[in-house]
Design an enzyme around this catalytic site. Structure first.
Site, PDB file in Angstrom:
ATOM      1  N   ARG A  62     -19.460   7.458  34.871  1.00 20.66           N
ATOM      2  CA  ARG A  62     -19.213   7.257  36.158  1.00 20.66           C
ATOM      3  C   ARG A  62     -20.273   8.673  36.719  1.00 20.66           C
ATOM      4  NH1 ARG A  62     -15.993   9.966  40.111  1.00 20.66           N
ATOM      5  NH2 ARG A  62     -15.796   8.821  42.077  1.00 20.66           N
ATOM      6  N   LYS A 121      -9.719  15.940  29.007  1.00 18.86           N
ATOM      7  CA  LYS A 121     -10.150  14.799  28.835  1.00 18.86           C
ATOM      8  C   LYS A 121     -10.317  13.870  27.484  1.00 18.86           C
ATOM      9  CE  LYS A 121     -14.218  11.847  30.524  1.00 18.86           C
ATOM     10  NZ  LYS A 121     -15.402  11.650  31.436  1.00 18.86           N
ATOM     11  N   ARG A 264     -11.513  16.957  41.214  1.00 21.15           N
ATOM     12  CA  ARG A 264     -10.826  18.026  40.106  1.00 21.15           C
ATOM     13  C   ARG A 264      -9.608  18.937  40.273  1.00 21.15           C
ATOM     14  NH1 ARG A 264     -14.497  16.555  36.685  1.00 21.15           N
ATOM     15  NH2 ARG A 264     -16.717  16.240  37.198  1.00 21.15           N
TER      16      ARG A 264
END
Length: 266
Positions: A62, A121, A264
């Site tokens: 992205r 992640k 974030r």
């Protein structure tokens, strides 16, 4: 022989009853599975197809971020599927819900399109669409790209993919092998692909409403202090019926859409 190839038949047999005409293709190396399927879509290919690659040399995430993969270290695939939902809102969240439920109970979702494992992640999702060229035809070809770390990425991969924010960059990405020891990329593909097809068909008929409760249970940002890329700070308060992130700021509640910002945790 590619380890992925050993699981192609199982994937096809599990999917084709729900999706006649479905095919699976595995390549040893490619620039990007999403890019390749979008190229084929522009050439007129609109049939359902899953394209997986052992190695991806110019993968895309992205906002233009790269996602590179090495054979055996990660699973990278893209699924092309003609769809015509009444509302496209929340599609990437529905994809994330499907993948998280198929992978492991510890996997969570970081809005809008990251898979997280133990606050790090694990993988990413990139959704693109291509039209038929006929404005009277509402159906579009959806290309869902998925990248999942099987092994924990090495230092060079971390440097290439890490965010620019110091705090998040210090957290090395996760690998599925941390919770599913010995699981191969082909086994993961066979685990997630059939459910993903079924969930995409459910999204087409029911929209994000069919996934909103499941997303809430997996929401990694719920209740956390977050900072948007435009500098705004607030508290993440889940998503609305269209999948937009709700952030409570000093100025009030703000709906954040995936095209606007990257979020974030503070």
């Amino acid at each position: 022989m590619s380890e992925l190839l050993a699981h192609v038949e199982a994937v096809w047999q599990a999917v084709v009853p729900d999706l006649p005409g479905f095919t699976v293709e595995v390549l040893p190396s490619i620039d990007s599975t999403n890019t390749e399927l979008m190229r084929r879509a522009r050439a007129g290919l609109m049939e359902p197809l899953l394209l997986a690659a052992d190695e991806q040399t110019a993968g895309r995430g992205r906002l233009g971020k790269g996602w590179h993969s090495r054979a055996g270290q990660s699973l990278t695939f893209s699924l092309a599927l003609p769809m015509a939902p009444a509302d496209w809102s929340g599609l990437s969240l529905a994809v994330g819900v499907s993948l998280a439920h198929s992978l492991h109970p510890d996997v969570r979702l970081k809005w809008p399109n990251d898979l997280w494992l133990h606050q790090r992640k694990l993988g990413g999702i990139l959704v693109e669409t291509a039209g038929t060229g006929d404005p009277a035809v509402r159906q579009r070809l959806v290309v869902v790209g998925v990248g999942i770390n099987i092994a924990r990425p090495d230092a060079s991969a971390v440097a290439a993919q890490a965010p620019t924010t110091t705090q998040v960059a210090a957290m090395a990405p996760a690998g599925l092998s941390e919770v599913l020891v010995g699981m191969t990329a082909g086994e993961v593909l066979a685990r997630v692909a059939p459910a993903l097809v079924r969930d995409l068909l459910a999204f087409e008929s029911q929209g994000f409403a069919a996934f909103s409760q499941r997303f809430a249970q997996l929401d990694a940002l719920q209740g956390l202090a977050v900072q948007l890329t435009d500098g705004t700070q607030g508290t993440a308060c889940g998503v609305d019926t269209a999948g937009a992130l709700q952030v409570l700021t000093p100025q009030g509640m703000r709906a954040i859409h995936s095209a606007e910002v990257s979020v974030r945790p503070c």
